[in-house]
Motif scaffolding. Structure first.
Motif, short mmCIF file in Angstrom:
data_model
loop_
_atom_site.label_atom_id
_atom_site.label_comp_id
_atom_site.label_asym_id
_atom_site.label_seq_id
_atom_site.Cartn_x
_atom_site.Cartn_y
_atom_site.Cartn_z
N VAL A 108 -1.12 9.74 9.65
CA VAL A 108 -1.89 9.52 8.43
C VAL A 108 -2.10 8.02 8.25
N LYS A 109 -3.33 7.62 7.96
CA LYS A 109 -3.64 6.20 7.76
C LYS A 109 -3.17 5.76 6.38
N VAL A 110 -2.72 4.49 6.30
CA VAL A 110 -2.20 3.94 5.06
C VAL A 110 -3.22 2.97 4.45
N ILE A 111 -3.50 3.16 3.17
CA ILE A 111 -4.32 2.23 2.40
C ILE A 111 -3.36 1.50 1.46
N ALA A 139 -5.54 12.79 5.23
CA ALA A 139 -6.00 11.82 6.22
C ALA A 139 -5.51 10.41 5.90
N TYR A 140 -5.37 10.11 4.60
CA TYR A 140 -4.98 8.78 4.14
C TYR A 140 -3.97 8.92 3.01
N VAL A 141 -3.09 7.93 2.89
CA VAL A 141 -2.24 7.80 1.72
C VAL A 141 -2.45 6.41 1.15
N ASP A 142 -2.67 6.34 -0.15
CA ASP A 142 -2.92 5.08 -0.85
C ASP A 142 -1.62 4.67 -1.54
N ILE A 143 -1.13 3.50 -1.16
CA ILE A 143 0.12 2.97 -1.71
C ILE A 143 -0.20 1.69 -2.47
N GLU A 144 0.41 1.49 -3.62
CA GLU A 144 0.19 0.29 -4.41
C GLU A 144 0.86 -0.92 -3.75
N TYR A 145 0.11 -1.99 -3.61
CA TYR A 145 0.63 -3.25 -3.06
C TYR A 145 1.83 -3.72 -3.89
N GLU A 146 1.77 -3.50 -5.20
CA GLU A 146 2.80 -3.98 -6.12
C GLU A 146 4.09 -3.14 -6.08
N ALA A 147 4.08 -2.03 -5.37
CA ALA A 147 5.26 -1.15 -5.31
C ALA A 147 6.42 -1.85 -4.61
N GLU A 148 7.61 -1.39 -4.89
CA GLU A 148 8.79 -1.99 -4.25
C GLU A 148 8.73 -1.80 -2.74
N LYS A 149 9.27 -2.76 -2.04
CA LYS A 149 9.18 -2.81 -0.58
C LYS A 149 9.74 -1.53 0.06
N GLU A 150 10.89 -1.06 -0.42
CA GLU A 150 11.53 0.14 0.14
C GLU A 150 10.60 1.36 0.00
N TRP A 151 9.96 1.48 -1.17
CA TRP A 151 9.04 2.60 -1.43
C TRP A 151 7.88 2.57 -0.45
N LYS A 152 7.26 1.40 -0.30
CA LYS A 152 6.12 1.26 0.61
C LYS A 152 6.54 1.58 2.04
N SER A 153 7.69 1.08 2.45
CA SER A 153 8.16 1.30 3.83
C SER A 153 8.42 2.77 4.10
#
Length: 113
Positions: free
Chosen positions: A97-100, A72-86
């Motif tokens: 899926v909602k992003v946290i 339902a959700y995926v938790d991504i670290e704010y500190e992660a590289e921009k490409e990874w988060k995108s």
């Protein structure tokens, strides 16, 4: 409840009665098939795969499987590289899926009123 360190069978038994669960994919010794089974078994699952233990590719594979199999959700670290988060966010949005976006400071914890 955050789950780590259990086998796939233990996880499936543990999550049956829980309303929401966070699954730490980086701390589990499970196969990709196990991730599929677990994500299909719970309708309110948060998945995350923190950096450190697994390669970038393995983290991406685990999160991709979880996202495509019903998390339902995926938790991504704010500190992660921009490409990874995108990349993760785009896949999550594709599957509804909602992003946290989370930030972690293990030296200072602030508690507000």
């Amino acid at each position: 409840m955050s789950i780590s360190g259990l086998s796939a069978c233990e996880i499936l038994a543990e999550i049956k009665e829980l309303p929401m669960v966070e699954l730490r994919l980086d701390l589990l010794e499970v196969s990709h098939t196990d991730i599929e089974k677990i994500c299909r078994a719970h309708h309110n699952l948060i998945v995350t795969c923190r950096p450190g233990k697994l390669s970038r590719m393995e983290r991406m594979e685990r999160l991709s499987i979880a996202i495509s199999c019903g998390a339902a959700y995926v938790d991504i670290e704010y500190e992660a590289e921009k490409e990874w988060k995108s990349e993760i966010a785009a896949l999550a949005h594709k599957h509804g899926v909602k992003v946290i976006l989370s930030s972690h400071n293990f030296e200072i914890t602030l508690i507000g009123n």
